[in-house]
Design a protein around this motif. Structure first.
Motif, PDB file in Angstrom:
ATOM      1  N   HIS A   3      -0.129 -13.055  -7.899  1.00 31.90           N
ATOM      2  CA  HIS A   3       0.759 -12.416  -8.847  1.00 31.90           C
ATOM      3  C   HIS A   3       2.011 -13.234  -9.156  1.00 31.90           C
ATOM      4  N   HIS A   4       2.634 -13.786  -8.096  1.00 35.72           N
ATOM      5  CA  HIS A   4       3.884 -14.519  -8.378  1.00 35.72           C
ATOM      6  C   HIS A   4       3.605 -15.802  -9.151  1.00 35.72           C
ATOM      7  N   ASN A   5       2.397 -16.337  -8.995  1.00 31.23           N
ATOM      8  CA  ASN A   5       2.018 -17.491  -9.799  1.00 31.23           C
ATOM      9  C   ASN A   5       1.900 -17.134 -11.277  1.00 31.23           C
ATOM     10  N   LEU A   6       1.243 -16.024 -11.524  1.00 28.12           N
ATOM     11  CA  LEU A   6       1.106 -15.552 -12.906  1.00 28.12           C
ATOM     12  C   LEU A   6       2.489 -15.346 -13.536  1.00 28.12           C
ATOM     13  N   GLU A   7       3.360 -14.772 -12.745  1.00 28.48           N
ATOM     14  CA  GLU A   7       4.693 -14.504 -13.267  1.00 28.48           C
ATOM     15  C   GLU A   7       5.442 -15.781 -13.562  1.00 28.48           C
ATOM     16  N   LYS A   8       5.195 -16.792 -12.706  1.00 25.46           N
ATOM     17  CA  LYS A   8       5.872 -18.070 -12.918  1.00 25.46           C
ATOM     18  C   LYS A   8       5.344 -18.734 -14.202  1.00 25.46           C
ATOM     19  N   ILE A   9       4.017 -18.715 -14.358  1.00 25.23           N
ATOM     20  CA  ILE A   9       3.432 -19.305 -15.574  1.00 25.23           C
ATOM     21  C   ILE A   9       3.987 -18.608 -16.817  1.00 25.23           C
ATOM     22  N   PHE A  10       4.074 -17.300 -16.715  1.00 25.55           N
ATOM     23  CA  PHE A  10       4.602 -16.504 -17.835  1.00 25.55           C
ATOM     24  C   PHE A  10       6.040 -16.922 -18.158  1.00 25.55           C
ATOM     25  N   ILE A  20       4.103 -15.752 -26.329  1.00 23.51           N
ATOM     26  CA  ILE A  20       3.155 -14.968 -25.540  1.00 23.51           C
ATOM     27  C   ILE A  20       2.196 -14.299 -26.520  1.00 23.51           C
ATOM     28  N   GLU A  21       0.897 -14.436 -26.253  1.00 26.07           N
ATOM     29  CA  GLU A  21      -0.102 -13.865 -27.155  1.00 26.07           C
ATOM     30  C   GLU A  21      -0.805 -12.677 -26.473  1.00 26.07           C
ATOM     31  N   ALA A  29       6.243  -4.600 -17.369  1.00 24.98           N
ATOM     32  CA  ALA A  29       7.509  -4.205 -17.997  1.00 24.98           C
ATOM     33  C   ALA A  29       7.707  -4.939 -19.334  1.00 24.98           C
ATOM     34  N   TYR A  30       7.209  -6.170 -19.415  1.00 20.79           N
ATOM     35  CA  TYR A  30       7.300  -6.923 -20.679  1.00 20.79           C
ATOM     36  C   TYR A  30       6.463  -6.230 -21.749  1.00 20.79           C
ATOM     37  N   ARG A  31       5.242  -5.847 -21.358  1.00 20.27           N
ATOM     38  CA  ARG A  31       4.365  -5.137 -22.290  1.00 20.27           C
ATOM     39  C   ARG A  31       5.013  -3.837 -22.752  1.00 20.27           C
ATOM     40  N   LYS A  32       5.543  -3.092 -21.786  1.00 15.98           N
ATOM     41  CA  LYS A  32       6.138  -1.789 -22.120  1.00 15.98           C
ATOM     42  C   LYS A  32       7.364  -1.938 -23.006  1.00 15.98           C
ATOM     43  N   ASP A 209      19.348  -6.890 -20.206  1.00 18.51           N
ATOM     44  CA  ASP A 209      19.276  -8.087 -19.355  1.00 18.51           C
ATOM     45  C   ASP A 209      17.884  -8.717 -19.332  1.00 18.51           C
ATOM     46  N   MET A 210      16.876  -7.907 -19.008  1.00 18.43           N
ATOM     47  CA  MET A 210      15.522  -8.439 -18.972  1.00 18.43           C
ATOM     48  C   MET A 210      15.094  -8.914 -20.347  1.00 18.43           C
ATOM     49  N   SER A 211      15.503  -8.183 -21.379  1.00 18.89           N
ATOM     50  CA  SER A 211      15.124  -8.572 -22.739  1.00 18.89           C
ATOM     51  C   SER A 211      15.644  -9.963 -23.093  1.00 18.89           C
TER      52      SER A 211
END
Lengths: 313, 248
Positions: A3-10, A20-21, A29-32, A209-211
């Motif tokens: 999971h943390h790898n996926l997040e890093k790639i993202f 992001i496609e 949270a990004y999707r939401k 902030d996240m946005s």
């Protein structure tokens, strides 16, 4: 992959300005956040048809009637692009519309203000579309690909709308005394609600902030609001009209206009549903949807019959 | 052909397209589904565009600085010459669709005749408008089929729409004095129109309709309207009349 790898790639993609496609991995949270924002934006286009639609039947010339119709129709088109962009995140248009009707999803509060005179068609184009453009130009560079691409198309039409709105006011500002008064009155009524469109002050904005980290947003509410004030404070001079703010003045040291405080109580009241037209706007949307149900059902029933006939043949 | 007849006929075309456009415009923002909201507004925009071409031509024929807006905003209900069909209230989607179908099919026949008519301006407007009208015919007749052959409810609503609107189609084929003067062949329009509508009704599983068994309402072409028109014009004209002599 972990999971943390996926997040890093993202996050690397975001940092390198790679869009992001829909099929890419993304944090929930990004999707939401994107889904909430894009659907809210789509709803705003659709609810936003109502205050201007209110003047189609009464437009003061045939040319203005045609321009207004085309403008409101453009908003329907924007709603379509945006619903399509939101659907790539995995929610159907029907579900989004139900969320709007149940109050779970929001739309821009600006459309809860009434359009009382013809001059409001000018003020909406100039101020409301003008404020929206500030946000939308930023969003052409937002990190989610389908949203960014929808925004590119929308921005072209919106800037045209803003010029048309200004032109409506320009004609009024050169007209009879009654027309000039109508023009000033519309500016007085739309100015503060337009400033509210940028949302709460930066310190009080919960989603910011996240946005920013995810580059959904690239400028803060207050930055965009300031940019808007600076632009409009200059343009209003061309109309020989004034903005209803005694504190508005050029600040040479900041190279920006200073301006007065927004009535935040009014802001939150309208957000909560207590604005002048919240109930009417939502009721109009629900009515159109409910009364259209039999039409949509007939269309699907007919399509199914046609398909059956084709298969039988 | 007298100039007065040409002006009256042009105003008949202008008023009919404006009044129907005004009615359809009320759907903008309130359609049954977003795609159709956009589609009916396209039709509305075409109708308003056609009305402007006709008013501009009528204004030119009248002369003395007359403008399209004077003709649209400063004439009263007894001066408007639109077909009664065009002023009928929107009702539900079935009524709106059927009204559009009846009128678009009529326009297609009438404008085809005008293509070969003596007046070159009307021919040119008809030629440009026909492209739009053909699309309106296709769009609205597809909906007649969907509703007629859709669900039980939609079928019943179409039947109600036919019953409501049929008494207003006869007028389209009753020549007004200005149409006679311009040698508009309303009989030929009637035959082609009825053929097309009969075929469409059959496809849409609607019962055949007859022009001879219904008592037809008339008067619109000569300025005698239903009660609905006064309200429509009051709304359409109010800003111009509240502030006379202004630019907008």
């Amino acid at each position: 992959m972990e999971h943390h790898n996926l997040e890093k790639i993202f996050q690397d993609k975001i940092d390198q300005e790679i869009k992001i496609e829909p099929r890419d991995w993304m944090p929930d949270a990004y999707r939401k956040t994107n889904l909430r924002q894009i659907s809210q934006h789509a709803h705003s286009e659709i609810v936003g048809m109502l205050p201007e639609g209110n003047w189609i039947s009464r437009a003061p010339s045939l040319k203005r009637k045609a321009i207004l119709l085309a403008k409101v129709q453009d908003e329907a088109g924007h709603g379509l692009y945006l619903y399509a962009a939101a659907e790539t995140l995995g929610q159907s248009r029907e579900q989004m519309i139900e969320d709007l009707h149940s109050g779970r999803a929001k739309y821009s509060s600006i459309f809860n203000y009434p359009t009382l005179t013809w001059a409001d068609m000018g003020a909406i184009g100039w101020l409301v579309d003008g404020a929206a453009i500030m946000n939308q130009v930023m969003l052409t560079r937002t990190s989610y690909g389908p949203y960014a691409r929808a925004m590119v198309r929308i921005c072209k039409e919106e800037s045209f709308h803003q010029r048309q709105g200004f032109e409506v006011l320009l004609v009024l500002s050169k007209g009879s005394d009654a027309q000039k008064a109508m023009c000033q009155d519309a500016i007085n009524r739309w100015w503060w609600p337009a400033l509210m469109m940028f949302g709460p002050r930066d310190g009080e904005s919960t989603n910011s902030d996240m946005s920013m980290k995810w580059k959904i947003k690239r400028k803060s509410n207050d930055e965009l609001r300031q940019q808007f004030v600076d632009m409009i404070a200059e343009q209003v001079k061309l109309l020989n009209m004034t903005l209803p703010d005694e504190k508005l003045r050029w600040n040479e040291s900041k190279k920006h206009y200073d301006f007065g405080e927004i009535n935040w109580d009014e802001f939150w009241q309208v957000v909560k549903g207590n604005g002048p037209c919240n109930k009417e706007r939502l009721a109009a949307r629900k009515k159109a949807w409910e009364e259209g149900r039999w039409v949509r059902e007939a269309a699907s029933a007919y399509a199914a019959k046609q398909k059956q006939k084709q298969q039988a043949a | 052909m007298t100039n007065a007849s040409l002006i009256d006929f042009t105003l008949y075309l202008a008023d009919s397209t404006l009044v129907l456009g005004q009615r359809n415009g009320d759907w903008c923002g309130h359609g049954p589904v977003l795609e159709q909201d956009i589609a009916i507004t396209n039709v509305t925009l075409d109708l308003i565009g056609q009305s402007r071409s006709f008013y501009q031509y009528a204004a030119k024929l009248i002369g003395n600085g007359c403008t399209e807006d004077q003709l649209a905003y400063w004439r009263n209900e007894r001066e408007f010459k639109n077909a009664l069909l065009c002023e009928r209230p929107n009702g539900d989607w079935a009524q709106t669709i059927l009204r559009q179908t009846f009128f678009s099919f009529y326009q297609r026949e009438l404008f085809t005749q005008l293509l070969h008519g003596a007046d070159t301006t009307l021919s040119a407007i008809a030629e440009k408008s026909l492209k739009e009208v053909r699309y309106h015919c296709r769009w609205s007749s597809e909906w007649v089929c969907r509703l007629g052959d859709g669900t039980q409810e939609s079928h019943e609503r179409m039947l109600a729409a036919v019953e409501n609107l049929w008494p207003y189609v006869g007028e389209l084929f009753e020549p007004a004095p200005y149409e006679k003067a311009l040698q508009i062949d309303t009989d030929a329009i009637k035959i082609n129109w009825m053929d097309a509508i009969s075929a469409l009704f059959a496809e849409a599983t609607l019962p055949p309709a007859s022009l001879t068994t219904t008592f037809m309402q008339t008067g619109g072409k000569n300025g005698q309207h239903t009660e609905a028109l006064g309200y429509l014009l009051a709304e359409l004209q109010y800003v111009q009349r509240s502030y006379p002599g202004c630019e907008w």
